[in-house]
Design a protein around this motif. Structure first.
Motif, PDB file in Angstrom:
ATOM      1  N   THR A 190      49.321  39.419 110.134  1.00 18.37           N
ATOM      2  CA  THR A 190      49.031  40.503 111.073  1.00 18.37           C
ATOM      3  C   THR A 190      47.810  40.115 111.901  1.00 18.37           C
ATOM      4  O   THR A 190      46.772  39.738 111.357  1.00 18.37           O
ATOM      5  CB  THR A 190      48.771  41.824 110.331  1.00 18.37           C
ATOM      6  N   GLU A 191      47.948  40.184 113.212  1.00 20.16           N
ATOM      7  CA  GLU A 191      46.874  39.798 114.117  1.00 20.16           C
ATOM      8  C   GLU A 191      45.959  40.990 114.386  1.00 20.16           C
ATOM      9  O   GLU A 191      46.405  42.139 114.399  1.00 20.16           O
ATOM     10  CB  GLU A 191      47.449  39.310 115.451  1.00 20.16           C
ATOM     11  N   ALA A 192      44.678  40.703 114.648  1.00 21.32           N
ATOM     12  CA  ALA A 192      43.723  41.743 115.036  1.00 21.32           C
ATOM     13  C   ALA A 192      42.887  41.245 116.195  1.00 21.32           C
ATOM     14  O   ALA A 192      42.438  40.091 116.198  1.00 21.32           O
ATOM     15  CB  ALA A 192      42.817  42.122 113.868  1.00 21.32           C
ATOM     16  N   MET A 193      42.677  42.111 117.167  1.00 15.44           N
ATOM     17  CA  MET A 193      41.745  41.859 118.262  1.00 15.44           C
ATOM     18  C   MET A 193      40.608  42.872 118.133  1.00 15.44           C
ATOM     19  O   MET A 193      40.830  44.085 118.209  1.00 15.44           O
ATOM     20  CB  MET A 193      42.446  42.002 119.612  1.00 15.44           C
ATOM     21  N   VAL A 194      39.395  42.364 117.907  1.00 15.82           N
ATOM     22  CA  VAL A 194      38.204  43.215 117.741  1.00 15.82           C
ATOM     23  C   VAL A 194      37.297  42.960 118.936  1.00 15.82           C
ATOM     24  O   VAL A 194      36.791  41.839 119.112  1.00 15.82           O
ATOM     25  CB  VAL A 194      37.469  42.895 116.426  1.00 15.82           C
ATOM     26  N   CYS A 195      37.114  43.975 119.772  1.00 19.02           N
ATOM     27  CA  CYS A 195      36.348  43.774 121.004  1.00 19.02           C
ATOM     28  C   CYS A 195      34.888  44.181 120.821  1.00 19.02           C
ATOM     29  O   CYS A 195      34.522  44.879 119.882  1.00 19.02           O
ATOM     30  CB  CYS A 195      36.986  44.534 122.166  1.00 19.02           C
ATOM     31  N   ARG A 196      34.047  43.735 121.761  1.00 15.36           N
ATOM     32  CA  ARG A 196      32.614  44.015 121.712  1.00 15.36           C
ATOM     33  C   ARG A 196      32.278  45.427 122.179  1.00 15.36           C
ATOM     34  O   ARG A 196      31.177  45.917 121.937  1.00 15.36           O
ATOM     35  CB  ARG A 196      31.846  43.007 122.572  1.00 15.36           C
ATOM     36  N   GLY A 197      33.184  46.071 122.894  1.00 19.62           N
ATOM     37  CA  GLY A 197      32.920  47.416 123.362  1.00 19.62           C
ATOM     38  C   GLY A 197      31.944  47.457 124.523  1.00 19.62           C
ATOM     39  O   GLY A 197      31.553  46.438 125.090  1.00 19.62           O
ATOM     40  N   LEU A 198      31.515  48.686 124.858  1.00 14.30           N
ATOM     41  CA  LEU A 198      30.723  48.911 126.061  1.00 14.30           C
ATOM     42  C   LEU A 198      29.310  49.408 125.810  1.00 14.30           C
ATOM     43  O   LEU A 198      28.417  49.149 126.597  1.00 14.30           O
ATOM     44  CB  LEU A 198      31.439  49.931 126.958  1.00 14.30           C
ATOM     45  N   GLY A 199      29.117  50.172 124.747  1.00 14.41           N
ATOM     46  CA  GLY A 199      27.854  50.855 124.566  1.00 14.41           C
ATOM     47  C   GLY A 199      27.009  50.300 123.439  1.00 14.41           C
ATOM     48  O   GLY A 199      27.286  49.235 122.878  1.00 14.41           O
ATOM     49  N   GLU A 200      25.957  51.055 123.116  1.00  9.18           N
ATOM     50  CA  GLU A 200      25.044  50.684 122.042  1.00  9.18           C
ATOM     51  C   GLU A 200      24.750  51.912 121.180  1.00  9.18           C
ATOM     52  O   GLU A 200      24.989  53.037 121.587  1.00  9.18           O
ATOM     53  CB  GLU A 200      23.719  50.149 122.594  1.00  9.18           C
ATOM     54  N   VAL A 201      24.191  51.646 120.021  1.00 14.44           N
ATOM     55  CA  VAL A 201      23.703  52.715 119.166  1.00 14.44           C
ATOM     56  C   VAL A 201      22.379  52.254 118.581  1.00 14.44           C
ATOM     57  O   VAL A 201      22.114  51.050 118.459  1.00 14.44           O
ATOM     58  CB  VAL A 201      24.730  53.055 118.054  1.00 14.44           C
ATOM     59  N   HIS A 202      21.523  53.223 118.251  1.00 13.81           N
ATOM     60  CA  HIS A 202      20.176  52.987 117.717  1.00 13.81           C
ATOM     61  C   HIS A 202      19.237  52.442 118.800  1.00 13.81           C
ATOM     62  O   HIS A 202      18.283  53.119 119.184  1.00 13.81           O
ATOM     63  CB  HIS A 202      20.202  52.064 116.484  1.00 13.81           C
ATOM     64  N   LEU A 203      19.469  51.230 119.306  1.00 14.74           N
ATOM     65  CA  LEU A 203      18.653  50.684 120.381  1.00 14.74           C
ATOM     66  C   LEU A 203      19.518  50.516 121.631  1.00 14.74           C
ATOM     67  O   LEU A 203      20.631  49.991 121.542  1.00 14.74           O
ATOM     68  CB  LEU A 203      18.072  49.321 119.997  1.00 14.74           C
ATOM     69  N   PRO A 204      19.025  50.943 122.811  1.00 13.44           N
ATOM     70  CA  PRO A 204      19.805  50.755 124.049  1.00 13.44           C
ATOM     71  C   PRO A 204      19.681  49.322 124.547  1.00 13.44           C
ATOM     72  O   PRO A 204      19.190  49.051 125.643  1.00 13.44           O
ATOM     73  CB  PRO A 204      19.150  51.755 125.008  1.00 13.44           C
TER      74      PRO A 204
END
Length: 271
Positions: free
Chosen positions: A220-234
């Protein structure tokens, strides 16, 4: 100064992809963590308007803290309108998303897969979702039952199965459920990386070398992306935000699903 594009086009060869889905363009949008309107989101909306999409899939964490629901709704409404894919939009929620946000997002033109599965009419494609909100864990047993129902109703055989999950570690569950491809986020790609793209942390149960990229477990393949935002520190360091657009490609020579299960995840490549 030239802006770095947010959209990233990527050919994605997949062994079990039916011919009817070859060339489908799928945007994977995750982890906006909206706290206010930002230039980053406005740029994303501009780029999506010219992206020529077939599908859009959203994998959670549209907000960060309670109280962010209204601005997250406003931003996501514009993102969804700009994406306007031909075949539909599908989404789940993440661990930062509140019950109030989930309630308010019902008005958006997205098929929210709250531990559910749906088959696209006229196509050998099923999309399911393991939805993990701030107030509720995902329910893999319910998803399994819903996926079985879709398979039984499909007269042409088992469809190609895409599973949406916020957390990358659920690739184990995706393999158990028989998914062909899982889309996930959550890790932010590490958010802050050392030179050489080595993540300092990834808020995941997975080791740091499995922070973002393409992984495989039992075929089973998975694609995990970096996303757009941040949490804790901007702050993002050596880890730019992105929205990948996968161009699905049929690859009969790709890896077969293994049985019995292998132990551990295989990293195909990282980004």
């Amino acid at each position: 100064m030239t802006r770095r594009p947010i959209l990233q086009l990527l050919d994605l060869p997949l062994r079990h992809l039916p011919e009817e889905l070859d060339g489908v363009r799928l945007a994977h949008i995750s982890d906006l963590h909206v706290r206010k309107d930002r230039a980053r989101f406005r740029q994303l909306i501009e780029e999506l308007a010219d992206a020529d999409l077939d599908l859009a899939c959203y994998t959670g964490d549209y907000m960060t803290w309670p109280g962010d629901e209204e601005v997250a709704l406003q931003v996501m409404g514009r993102v969804i309108e700009a994406a306007s894919p031909r075949l539909g939009q599908f989404g789940i929620f993440g661990n930062h998303d509140s019950a109030e946000l989930a309630r308010r997002f019902e008005e958006l033109p997205v098929h929210w897969l709250i531990n559910d599965a749906v088959e696209l009419k006229g196509l050998p494609l099923e999309v399911s979702g393991l939805s993990r909100e701030r107030h509720r864990m995902f329910d893999a047993a319910r998803v399994a039952a819903r996926m079985s129902g879709v398979a039984e109703s499909n007269q042409g055989g088992t469809p190609f199965r895409i599973l949406l999950s916020h957390h990358p570690y659920t690739l184990i569950h995706a393999a158990d459920l028989g998914a062909d491809l899982m889309l996930a986020g959550h890790s932010h790609g590490g958010q802050c990386r050392l030179p050489g793209a080595r993540a300092l942390a990834n808020s995941s149960r997975l080791p740091r070398h499995l922070t973002a990229g393409r992984f495989r477990y039992r075929g089973t393949e998975a694609m995990v992306c970096r996303g757009l935002g941040e949490v804790h520190l901007p702050l993002r360091l050596n880890c730019p935000p992105h929205v990948p657009i996968y161009v699905l490609r049929r690859d009969p020579s790709g890896p077969k699903k293994t049985n019995p299960p292998i132990s551990g995840f295989e990293s195909v490549w990282s980004w």
